[in-house]
Every structure is written in structure tokens, then in C-alpha cells.
Design a protein around this motif. Structure first.
Motif, PDB file in Angstrom:
ATOM      1  N   LEU A   1      32.267  -8.390 -11.464  1.00  0.00           N
ATOM      2  CA  LEU A   1      32.842  -9.516 -10.738  1.00  0.00           C
ATOM      3  C   LEU A   1      34.142  -9.082 -10.068  1.00  0.00           C
ATOM      4  CD1 LEU A   1      32.322 -12.469 -13.189  1.00  0.00           C
ATOM      5  CD2 LEU A   1      30.918 -11.742 -11.301  1.00  0.00           C
TER       6      LEU A   1
ATOM      7  N   ILE B   1      38.242  -9.888  -9.084  1.00  0.00           N
ATOM      8  CA  ILE B   1      39.360 -10.426  -9.854  1.00  0.00           C
ATOM      9  C   ILE B   1      39.354 -11.942  -9.815  1.00  0.00           C
ATOM     10  CG2 ILE B   1      41.862 -10.513  -9.993  1.00  0.00           C
ATOM     11  CD1 ILE B   1      41.914  -7.802  -8.678  1.00  0.00           C
ATOM     12  N   GLN B   2      39.125 -12.443  -8.572  1.00  0.00           N
ATOM     13  CA  GLN B   2      39.100 -13.879  -8.384  1.00  0.00           C
ATOM     14  C   GLN B   2      38.079 -14.547  -9.285  1.00  0.00           C
ATOM     15  OE1 GLN B   2      40.832 -14.015  -5.127  1.00  0.00           O
ATOM     16  NE2 GLN B   2      41.698 -15.848  -6.038  1.00  0.00           N
TER      17      GLN B   2
ATOM     18  N   LEU C   1      39.166 -14.596 -12.895  1.00  0.00           N
ATOM     19  CA  LEU C   1      40.153 -15.660 -13.092  1.00  0.00           C
ATOM     20  C   LEU C   1      39.467 -17.022 -13.126  1.00  0.00           C
ATOM     21  CD1 LEU C   1      43.106 -14.553 -10.822  1.00  0.00           C
ATOM     22  CD2 LEU C   1      43.092 -14.790 -13.288  1.00  0.00           C
ATOM     23  N   SER C   2      38.495 -17.201 -12.213  1.00  0.00           N
ATOM     24  CA  SER C   2      37.792 -18.480 -12.169  1.00  0.00           C
ATOM     25  C   SER C   2      37.056 -18.737 -13.478  1.00  0.00           C
ATOM     26  CB  SER C   2      36.792 -18.498 -11.021  1.00  0.00           C
ATOM     27  OG  SER C   2      37.406 -18.056  -9.858  1.00  0.00           O
TER      28      SER C   2
ATOM     29  N   VAL D   1      37.869 -17.725 -16.507  1.00  0.00           N
ATOM     30  CA  VAL D   1      38.833 -18.153 -17.512  1.00  0.00           C
ATOM     31  C   VAL D   1      39.238 -19.602 -17.263  1.00  0.00           C
ATOM     32  CG1 VAL D   1      41.114 -17.731 -18.440  1.00  0.00           C
ATOM     33  CG2 VAL D   1      39.676 -15.812 -17.792  1.00  0.00           C
ATOM     34  N   PHE D   2      39.499 -19.886 -15.985  1.00  0.00           N
ATOM     35  CA  PHE D   2      39.924 -21.230 -15.602  1.00  0.00           C
ATOM     36  C   PHE D   2      38.843 -22.245 -15.948  1.00  0.00           C
ATOM     37  CE2 PHE D   2      40.651 -24.353 -12.054  1.00  0.00           C
ATOM     38  CZ  PHE D   2      41.789 -24.892 -12.618  1.00  0.00           C
TER      39      PHE D   2
ATOM     40  N   LEU E   1      38.646 -22.928 -19.607  1.00  0.00           N
ATOM     41  CA  LEU E   1      39.745 -23.782 -20.052  1.00  0.00           C
ATOM     42  C   LEU E   1      39.467 -25.234 -19.709  1.00  0.00           C
ATOM     43  CD1 LEU E   1      42.579 -23.885 -21.232  1.00  0.00           C
ATOM     44  CD2 LEU E   1      43.464 -23.615 -18.933  1.00  0.00           C
ATOM     45  N   VAL E   2      39.013 -25.460 -18.457  1.00  0.00           N
ATOM     46  CA  VAL E   2      38.771 -26.834 -18.026  1.00  0.00           C
ATOM     47  C   VAL E   2      37.639 -27.451 -18.832  1.00  0.00           C
ATOM     48  CG1 VAL E   2      37.980 -28.238 -16.115  1.00  0.00           C
ATOM     49  CG2 VAL E   2      39.715 -26.501 -15.736  1.00  0.00           C
TER      50      VAL E   2
ATOM     51  N   LEU F   1      38.909 -28.409 -22.216  1.00  0.00           N
ATOM     52  CA  LEU F   1      39.756 -29.604 -22.141  1.00  0.00           C
ATOM     53  C   LEU F   1      38.898 -30.849 -21.954  1.00  0.00           C
ATOM     54  CD1 LEU F   1      42.794 -28.434 -20.011  1.00  0.00           C
ATOM     55  CD2 LEU F   1      42.755 -29.062 -22.407  1.00  0.00           C
ATOM     56  N   LEU F   2      37.864 -30.708 -21.109  1.00  0.00           N
ATOM     57  CA  LEU F   2      36.954 -31.835 -20.889  1.00  0.00           C
ATOM     58  C   LEU F   2      36.288 -32.244 -22.191  1.00  0.00           C
ATOM     59  CD1 LEU F   2      35.117 -31.239 -17.508  1.00  0.00           C
ATOM     60  CD2 LEU F   2      36.443 -33.229 -18.202  1.00  0.00           C
TER      61      LEU F   2
ATOM     62  N   LEU G   1      37.384 -31.815 -25.130  1.00  0.00           N
ATOM     63  CA  LEU G   1      38.400 -32.468 -25.939  1.00  0.00           C
ATOM     64  C   LEU G   1      38.604 -33.908 -25.473  1.00  0.00           C
ATOM     65  CD1 LEU G   1      40.186 -31.404 -28.199  1.00  0.00           C
ATOM     66  CD2 LEU G   1      41.992 -31.071 -26.528  1.00  0.00           C
ATOM     67  N   ALA G   2      38.614 -34.092 -24.128  1.00  0.00           N
ATOM     68  CA  ALA G   2      38.856 -35.426 -23.591  1.00  0.00           C
ATOM     69  C   ALA G   2      37.710 -36.354 -23.934  1.00  0.00           C
ATOM     70  CB  ALA G   2      39.043 -35.354 -22.081  1.00  0.00           C
TER      71      ALA G   2
ATOM     72  N   THR H   1      37.468 -36.762 -28.317  1.00  0.00           N
ATOM     73  CA  THR H   1      38.493 -37.341 -29.192  1.00  0.00           C
ATOM     74  C   THR H   1      38.791 -38.774 -28.781  1.00  0.00           C
ATOM     75  OG1 THR H   1      40.127 -36.331 -27.782  1.00  0.00           O
ATOM     76  CG2 THR H   1      39.632 -35.205 -29.847  1.00  0.00           C
TER      77      THR H   1
ATOM     78  N   LEU I   1      42.863 -35.067 -15.850  1.00  0.00           N
ATOM     79  CA  LEU I   1      42.311 -34.503 -17.084  1.00  0.00           C
ATOM     80  C   LEU I   1      43.435 -34.209 -18.071  1.00  0.00           C
ATOM     81  CD1 LEU I   1      39.926 -33.288 -18.641  1.00  0.00           C
ATOM     82  CD2 LEU I   1      40.425 -31.129 -17.536  1.00  0.00           C
TER      83      LEU I   1
ATOM     84  N   VAL J   1      43.822 -35.827 -21.801  1.00  0.00           N
ATOM     85  CA  VAL J   1      43.776 -34.997 -23.007  1.00  0.00           C
ATOM     86  C   VAL J   1      45.093 -35.105 -23.776  1.00  0.00           C
ATOM     87  CG1 VAL J   1      43.707 -32.638 -23.825  1.00  0.00           C
ATOM     88  CG2 VAL J   1      42.090 -33.398 -22.110  1.00  0.00           C
TER      89      VAL J   1
ATOM     90  N   ARG K   1      46.000 -38.403 -25.396  1.00  0.00           N
ATOM     91  CA  ARG K   1      45.145 -38.715 -26.531  1.00  0.00           C
ATOM     92  C   ARG K   1      45.477 -37.839 -27.733  1.00  0.00           C
ATOM     93  NH1 ARG K   1      38.947 -39.420 -25.002  1.00  0.00           N
ATOM     94  NH2 ARG K   1      39.419 -41.014 -23.471  1.00  0.00           N
TER      95      ARG K   1
ATOM     96  N   MET L   1      47.053 -22.280 -12.229  1.00  0.00           N
ATOM     97  CA  MET L   1      45.809 -21.514 -12.349  1.00  0.00           C
ATOM     98  C   MET L   1      44.895 -21.789 -11.171  1.00  0.00           C
ATOM     99  SD  MET L   1      44.633 -21.424 -16.261  1.00  0.00           S
ATOM    100  CE  MET L   1      43.814 -19.878 -16.183  1.00  0.00           C
TER     101      MET L   1
ATOM    102  N   VAL M   1      43.247 -19.134  -8.560  1.00  0.00           N
ATOM    103  CA  VAL M   1      41.808 -18.984  -8.377  1.00  0.00           C
ATOM    104  C   VAL M   1      41.417 -19.169  -6.915  1.00  0.00           C
ATOM    105  CG1 VAL M   1      39.597 -20.036  -8.953  1.00  0.00           C
ATOM    106  CG2 VAL M   1      41.256 -19.618 -10.729  1.00  0.00           C
TER     107      VAL M   1
END
Lengths: 669, 220
Positions: A645, A647-648, A651-652, A654-655, A658-659, A662-663, A665-666, A669, B110, B114, B117, B141, B145
Motif C-alpha cells: 500500500l 503511505i496514504q 494512514l487511512s 489506521v484512521f 480508529l473511527v 469509536l463507532l 463504542l458509540a 455504550t 462522533l 463517544v 457518553r 488525522m 489522510v
């Protein structure tokens, strides 16, 4: 005798393995290591048998290593005592055999350190009382035996055998890991006594049964997980092959028993069906492939698969009867299974020793290059003959007694209420009968080609008898084959406490019957008297010999041998192993295995010899393994793109991860 | 007074998020660097305000470091670098501006959901600040990207780090030593990245990362 005796013995074996690293450089090191291993395992076998006969209570020890909050739990009960006796008996025999046989080892440094560790690991599996210790010992057993398989890794086929073996062993351990994970539940109690107190739900229990069948079955060699076994067992040195085939498969049976009969809670009615089906299929497949092999050790490895099939059929019967509350029948089937475990350990060791002796004497494992060995190796020949007769289930030897018990249990199946079982079990019985008959053909072929006729190579012609240690080891095992066959009642009575621990009931004591007869259900229904059969066979044989000697003329007659149109026949005109197997190969080639025969006939006038080529292929490779391997490779190809891949894009990734987290988690919970 | 303190802290942290959007929107390198300097300045004020209301004098040091390094030294250094690199000064985007902005809004939503909460029961000021800090991190980030220009990647990384400092200032009890070491690691990152920028430019006459991929023989 407290449990610490066994643990001490195992620790001594581990230390011996460590010493083996240094001793392998000494000249007498090999004999020393094997003698020490023999003494230790013989002692362990002795105390196990003593404990079995006196009926000691279950004992536990917890040692402070392993997982910090768990410790290492060890426990010895009747089930593990029986298997300890079998394993250490086989180990002692193999060690004794190896005192003489080990001299032929070209690279002792690659065998001596691992041999005692292998023995110790098998012992540890049998006394482990928590999932962690069990899996650790199990994996140690796999790894030590893998190292032994790879002892002669420079032979090209061995490297592949080792690869397939380690792959299947890891898969099997993984399945067991999952099974124990399910048993432990969400709270993660890995000690067996806690697991026993909290049986799983029926659905989970079914899943655990499947995983146990996969994990223990792959180690034991159940079809279609058997493919590693005929590659790996013959690749190891012969005494190790004997251990792997005769003993390690029994440890796998123990693992299955422990998981399914002890830890997994009450059985469901259908549990017997997968076990019976797998067992019957394995028995027939194993013996059919055994019949086709030219390598003597590979014949034995495939025959191990057959015997494991027989044992699993008996275990499946025990499950089926137990879940329908047929206590006596379940006890009969379980007795048959355990009896066959014992018998197989004895005669498979004996036969592998024989194969080792032949290998040491001639340097050949290929049956097609042997022949006429009986003349030069009469003692080995006699012992191998006993082993062949026993494994073919001929009376009055031990193989007959246990297989007869299996069939007695099968004959009880019509009384079962479940129609599925009522229809399945007779079919399984028919398959088992087929397997028994084919096993006879297989060992007639192996012994006939190898030991009778005329030598097919110079190596076979110049063979000489092997050393005394090997002969004594084989002799003792042969005598045991005979004794266990003549006095089956004694063994059945000795097995009764174990059977009671596994299925709750045991068979009626057989000692009361007199004349050492056994009557598994009722005397009116069926009974077998090994002693009488033995006496009859011995007397009639002696009578026949006497009559022949008395009445036949002892004048020397000279006549051309094999004078059936070939006055000066070449040894190659004899039946070859391929020709012996041809009829059966043709009958079954359509659906069991794929065979290709091709004849390359030279044109008239051409002087080169005609060639006949035969290729046999196990269909399990095509049906089960090829798709799996293909899928893995495809997945690897897809994932391989991740390596290239930009670099971009990294990075995408990883990003995005993460998202997404988080989603999650949102949302949750 | 409490109400006012909260409002000012809220205003400054919200300003950081707003400037992150400004950063996302820039298509000229110098404007980008100026916006970054503005963000660092706002951060310095935000941290100083936190020092005031938390009565934590060591946060003044953090604010000072932020002001000196991130609002002055780094933007000036980047300015000079871009000037010396002599590359053309437009920001090349992978994803065009409008979807990027929309995505940014989604990310802020988002992080609000998060954080609010997860930090149930904490001090409301801390909660708001953490939510804003996470937004700034995510937007940084997002910038890394969606931009292929190496300078804008650096700026994205630095603005991400701004978000971290804000979070560290808002979560009471962050030791000074950690903040100082973070500040220095950012400085070192700047040096390393600067050297790389020159190396890349030397080889490809551009600081567009696309050139690296082309060099590796990849096609997209």
C-alpha cells in the motif's frame, strides 16, 4: 502409592532427556539412556498396575507453577491409572527394544534427548487435572514426537512428513483449546474439578463433542484427519514409530474419554452417531490403505488407523448404550474399547519392533525387496507371525478377544429404542466385519511377502538375526499377546473398575465361569473360551505334525523347485506386494482411493523392459485438504496486497480502524 | 465567575476545533501555515486559561512552550522551508474539499457522542474539553489522510498533537515532565520530517507523496 511417585518418575524422565544431550556423544550413551528410560517406565508401569489391582482412591496434587492464579493441578484416578499402565508398559517395551536397536542409529544426538521427554510428556497428559497443564503436556508430546519424526530430516520425504505432522498437531491442539475454553465458560475455571461441577448446556456440549472428536481424533488418526499419520509414524526411528502408533494414539483416546465421558456433562442421545460413523469409516479406510502399501512400516501405520477406528466404534457404542440407559451393554462396549486399547498397544509395538528388526537386518522397508526372511531370522519371523495373527483377530490371540467383544456389543443394538441407531449400528457392524476380514488379508500379505517365498534382493538374502535385547522385547510382547488371548476373563475383571468409572456400570465378573471362559451377556447367548480354543489348536497341530512325521517318508527327494513351467525362475516371478493387493485395489478403487495403472510396453524389436506403473492417491487429500489449502492460499493472496500500500493508504487504514472502534463504542455504550 | 470560566474555556476549545476546519479548507501552503500558527496560539491561550482556573502554575509553562515552539518556531521554520524548497505552493487533495468537510463534521459529532457518553459523571468542563480534543485529533488525522502534500501532512500531524496537548491540559494531574517531553518530541519530529522533505524534494523535485508511490512502481 501417592501421586508424587508418578510425578517424580516423569521429572526423572525430563532430567534424562536433558542428560541425553550430553550422553549422545558418549559411545555407550545410547544404551545408558534407554536402560534408564526402561527402568523408570517399568517402575511406573509396575506401580500403575499395582494401583489398578488394589483400587486406590483418586489423589490430587497442586504444584505452584503454570498460570499464577491456577497452579498446576495433577490427579490420578482409575481412568488415568489404566492409561498410565498401558503407556508405561509400551514405553518400557520400546526402551528395552531400543537398548539393542539404538546402536543402529546414525544420529543419536537427534533422538536421545527427545525420547525421554516424549515419554514424560505422555505421562503428564495422563495425570494433568487442569486445562492449562493438559494442553501444555499435550503440546509438549506433539513437539517431542515431531522432533523425533524429524530425526532423519535429510531424507526428502521426512521433511514433508514433519511439516504435515506439525500442522495437523497444531490444529488438533487448537481444537482442544477451544473445547476447554467452552468448558471453562465465561468465568474461565480451568481446573477439571470446577469444570466437572459446572456441566455445559446441551448445545455447547455438542460443540465440545465435535471439537474433542477433531482434536483428539486428529492425534489418534480418525479419517479424514489421518493423512499425517502414515507419513509421520514410519519416518521416525522404529522404536519411536512403535511408541507413536501403539502408545501416543492411546493418549489421544484418553483425551477423548476424559473430555467426552468425564468433563462434558451428561451425554445427549445422538452423541454416539458421529463417533460410530467416524470410527467405522476410519476402520475400513485404514485397512484398505494398509493393504496397498509396500512399505512395511507404512502398512503398520495404516493398520493403526484401522484399530483406532475399531476403538472409536466401541466408544460410540458405549455412548449410544449409556445415553439410552442400557448399562450392561454400555459396560460391554466400553470394556471392549479398553481391552482393544491394551491389545493394540501390545501387538502394534510388537509389529513395529519386527519392522525395526527387519530394517536393521536388511536396511529395507520395502516389502517388494524382502522375502524369505523366515530362514535367516526365525525368531523375529515367529514373533512377527504372532503379532500378525493377533492384529488379524485370529483366535486364540488377544486381538480376537477384544474384537469379539465389540461384535457382541453390536449384536445388542436391536434393543435400542432410537431408529437412527437401530439402523446405523448394523451398518457399522458390517463395515467393521469387512475391516476385520481385510485386516486378515493385509497381514497375510505383509507376512507372506516379507518372510516367506524367496529373497527378492541381496539384502534380504544376507539378512541375519537381530540382537538379543530386541528379541527379548519382541518375545515378551508375543507371549503377552497369547496370554491375553487365552485368559481374557482376567483382563475383563481387571478392567471393571475403570469401566464403572466411565459408564457407571461394569460387566459381571468373569472369573466365576471356570475354565477361563468369558460370557459377556449371558452364557446361554454367547461365550468364548480362549484356553480351550488354544488347547484344541495346539493339540490338533501337534497331532497333525506327529502324523505327518510318522507317516510321511523321510527319504530325501530331489525335485526342481517351482517347476511349473519355469525350471529356473527368477525371484521376481514371485507374487509381488502389488500383485497380491491388485484384486482388492480394483474392487475399491472407484470410490475409496484413486488409482492409476499404466503399462508402458516397448514396441516389437525394442530391447528396453516394459514398465508397469501404479499410482495410489488418498482421496482425503482431494476432498478435504485441497479446498482448505486453496482457500488459505487465496486469502493469503488477498492479504498480500496489504504489503504494497501507499503511505496514504496505511494512514487511512489506521484512521479507519480508529473511527470504526469509536463507532462501536458509540453504539454499544 | 464559574460560569464565565466555563464559557471562556469552552470558547477557546471550540475555537481550536473551528481552526481545525479552517486548516482542512486551506489550499495554499502559506495560508495553511498561518492557520496552524493561529491554532497553536489559541491552544496556548486555552492552556493558560486552564492554568488560571485550575490554579496549576505548571500549566503556564506548557502554555509558554506551546506559544514559543508551536506558534512561533515551527510555523516560521516551515515557512522558510517551503520558501527554500521552491515547490509550487498548492495543497493537492485526494478527496475534494466538500466531502472532507462533511466527513469532518461527522467526526466531530462522533467524538462528542463517544466522549460525553464515556466520561459520564466527570466534571463538565473536562468532558467538553476532552470531546473537543478528540475532535481536533480526528480532524488532524483526517487531514493527514486526505492530503498528499508532505507539508500539509506535517501540519496535520502537528495539529493532531495540539489536540493531545488540549486533552492533557484538561485532564487534571498531567505531570509537567510528560508535557515537556511531548513538546520536545514534536520538535524532533519536525527536524526529522524537515530533513526528509529536503531529501524527497532533492530526488523528485516535488514534495507530493504521489511521487514516492510512482517511484515504487505502484499505480493507483
Amino acid at each position: 502409592m501417592p501421586l508424587s511417585a508418578w510425578l517424580l518418575g516423569d521429572a526423572a524422565l525430563l532430567v534424562l532427556g536433558f542428560l541425553g544431550v550430553f550422553l549422545s556423544r558418549a559411545r555407550a550413551g545410547s544404551a545408558l539412556v534407554y536402560s534408564a528410560a526402561f527402568v523408570i517406565t517399568a517402575l511406573l508401569c509396575g506401580v500403575s498396575v499395582a494401583r489398578l489391582l488394589t483400587g486406590g482412591e483418586a489423589a490430587t496434587i497442586t504444584l505452584p507453577f503454570g498460570l499464577p492464579w491456577l497452579g498446576a493441578h495433577f490427579r490420578i484416578d482409575t481412568i488415568s491409572t489404566f492409561f498410565l499402565a498401558v503407556v508405561n508398559f509400551g514405553a518400557a517395551a520400546a526402551s528395552f527394544f531400543a537398548i539393542g536397536y539404538g546402536r543402529h542409529e546414525s544420529e543419536p544426538g537427534r533422538v536421545l534427548p527427545f525420547f525421554p521427554v516424549f515419554l514424560a510428556a505422555m505421562n503428564f497428559v495422563l495425570v494433568a487435572d487442569d486445562a492449562f497443564t493438559f494442553l501444555l503436556s499435550w503440546e509438549l508430546m506433539s513437539l517431542a514426537s515431531w522432533a523425533l519424526v524429524m530425526a532423519h530430516s535429510r531424507e526428502p520425504a521426512n521433511a514433508r512428513a514433519g511439516f504435515v505432522y506439525i500442522l495437523m498437531a497444531s490444529l488438533g491442539t487448537f481444537a482442544l483449546l477451544l473445547a476447554f475454553g467452552l468448558l471453562a465458560g465465561a468465568d474461565g475455571h480451568y481446573a477439571f474439578d470446577v469444570i466437572r461441577a459446572h456441566p455445559p448446556t446441551p448445545v455447547l456440549a455438542g460443540l465440545i463433542l465435535a471439537l474433542a472428536l477433531f482434536g483428539a481424533g486428529s492425534k489418534a488418526g480418525l479419517a479424514p484427519l489421518h493423512v499425517w499419520l502414515p507419513l509421520a509414524h514410519p519416518a521416525a526411528p522404529s522404536h519411536v514409530s512403535a511408541l507413536m502408533s501403539g502408545v501416543m494414539t492411546k493418549v489421544a483416546v484418553y483425551g477423548f474419554l476424559r473430555l467426552v465421558f468425564d468433563l462434558n456433562g451428561p451425554a445427549d442421545w445422538w452423541w454416539g452417531i458421529p463417533v460410530l460413523t467416524a470410527g467405522a469409516g476410519t476402520a475400513v479406510l485404514g485397512v484398505l490403505f494398509a493393504l496397498l502399501q509396500n512399505d512395511f512400516k507404512r502398512v503398520l501405520a495404516y493398520s493403526t488407523i484401522e484399530n483406532i477406528g475399531v476403538i472409536f466404534v466401541a466408544l460410540g457404542l458405549a455412548l449410544a448404550f449409556k445415553t439410552h440407559n442400557f448399562g450392561a451393554a454400555a459396560a460391554l462396549a466400553m470394556t471392549a474399547a479398553l481391552f482393544h486399547v491394551l491389545n493394540h498397544a501390545v501387538f502394534k509395538n510388537l509389529l513395529f519392533f519386527g519392522a525395526g528388526a527387519v530394517l536393521a537386518a536388511t536396511g529395507e522397508r520395502d516389502l517388494g525387496k524382502l522375502g524369505g526372511l523366515l530362514k535367516n531370522m526365525p525368531a523375529t519371523g515367529l514373533f512377527v507371525l504372532v503379532g500378525c495373527a493377533a492384529i488379524s483377530a485370529l483366535p486364540p490371540l488377544n486381538g480376537f478377544a477384544s474384537e469379539w467383544l465389540v461384535f457382541q456389543a453390536i449384536l445388542l443394538s436391536p434393543s435400542l429404542p432410537s431408529w437412527a441407531l437401530k439402523l446405523l449400528i448394523p451398518a457399522v457392524g458390517a463395515l467393521l466385519a469387512l475391516a476385520a476380514a481385510l485386516a486378515g488379508a493385509c497381514f497375510v500379505r505383509a507376512f507372506g511377502i516379507g518372510f516367506l517365498g524367496r529373497p527378492r534382493s541381496d539384502a534380504a538374502k544376507d539378512a541375519h538375526e537381530v540382537d538379543r535385547f530386541s528379541l527379548v522385547a519382541m518375545g515378551v510382547l508375543s507371549v503377552l499377546c497369547l496370554l491375553a488371548g487365552i485368559f481374557p476373563g482376567v483382563i475383563i475383571d481387571a478392567l471393571s473398575p475403570i469401566v464403572r468409572a466411565l459408564v457407571g456400570v461394569s460387566m459381571a465378573p468373569q472369573a466365576a465361569l471356570g475354565w477361563f471362559a468369558i460370557a459377556p451377556i449371558a452364557e446361554s447367548r454367547s461365550s468364548y473360551d480362549g484356553l480351550l480354543v488354544f488347547l484344541f489348536i495346539a493339540l490338533s497341530a501337534m497331532l497333525a505334525a506327529f502324523i505327518i512325521h510318522r507317516l510321511a517318508s523321510d527319504a530325501v527327494r530331489v525335485a526342481p523347485a517351482w517347476d511349473c513351467g519355469f525350471p529356473d525362475a527368477d525371484p521376481n516371478t514371485q507374487y509381488s506386494p502389488e500383485s497380491f493387493a491388485q484384486p482388492i485395489r480394483r474392487v475399491f478403487s472407484g470410490f475409496v482411493f484413486s488409482t492409476q495403472e499404466s503399462v508402458d510396453m516397448p514396441a516389437p524389436g525394442d530391447l528396453r523392459p516394459a514398465r508397469y506403473e501404479l499410482r495410489v492417491r488418498d482421496r482425503a487429500w482431494d476432498i478435504v485438504y485441497k479446498p482448505v489449502v486453496g482457500a488459505v492460499q487465496k486469502l493469503a493472496d488477498v492479504l498480500n496486497r496489504l504489503q504494497f500500500l501507499t503511505i496514504q493508504q496505511y494512514l487511512s487504514l489506521v484512521f479507519a480502524a480508529l473511527v470504526v472502534l469509536l463507532l462501536a463504542l458509540a453504539i454499544w455504550t | 465567575m464559574d460560569r464565565l470560566a466555563f464559557d471562556i474555556a469552552h470558547f477557546l476549545a471550540g475555537g481550536l476545533v473551528l481552526i481545525s476546519f479552517v486548516l482542512l479548507y486551506q489550499d495554499r501552503l502559506f495560508a495553511l501555515l498561518n492557520a496552524y500558527a493561529l491554532q497553536a496560539l489559541t491552544l496556548a491561550f486555552a492552556v493558560a486559561w486552564q492554568a488560571h482556573i485550575q490554579e496549576a502554575p505548571h500549566l503556564y509553562i506548557t502554555a509558554g512552550i506551546t506559544l514559543v515552539f508551536k506558534a512561533l518556531i515551527i510555523p516560521v521554520a516551515l515557512h522558510r522551508m517551503v520558501a527554500r524548497l521552491g515547490v509550487h505552493r498548492e495543497v493537492e487533495t485526494v478527496v475534494s474539499l466538500v466531502p472532507t468537510m462533511l466527513g469532518g463534521i461527522g467526526l466531530v459529532a462522533l467524538s462528542m457522542v463517544v466522549m460525553l457518553r464515556v466520561t459520564h459523571g466527570a466534571d463538565p468542563l473536562t468532558r467538553e474539553d476532552l470531546a473537543f480534543a478528540l475532535s481536533v485529533v480526528l480532524l488532524g488525522m483526517l487531514m493527514m489522510v486526505t492530503r498528499t502534500n508532505a507539508v500539509s501532512q506535517v501540519v496535520g500531524f502537528m495539529s493532531l498533537e495540539n489536540g493531545l496537548i488540549l486533552a492533557a491540559a484538561a485532564a487534571k494531574g498531567m505531570p509537567l515532565v510528560v508535557e515537556i517531553s511531548v513538546a520536545f518530541s514534536v520538535l524532533i519530529a519536525l527536524i526529522v520530517i524537515g530533513i526528509f522533505l529536503f531529501r524527497i524534494r532533492e530526488r523528485f523535485d516535488s514534495v507530493d507523496l504521489q511521487a514516492l508511490d510512482d517511484f515504487r512502481g505502484e499505480t493507483r
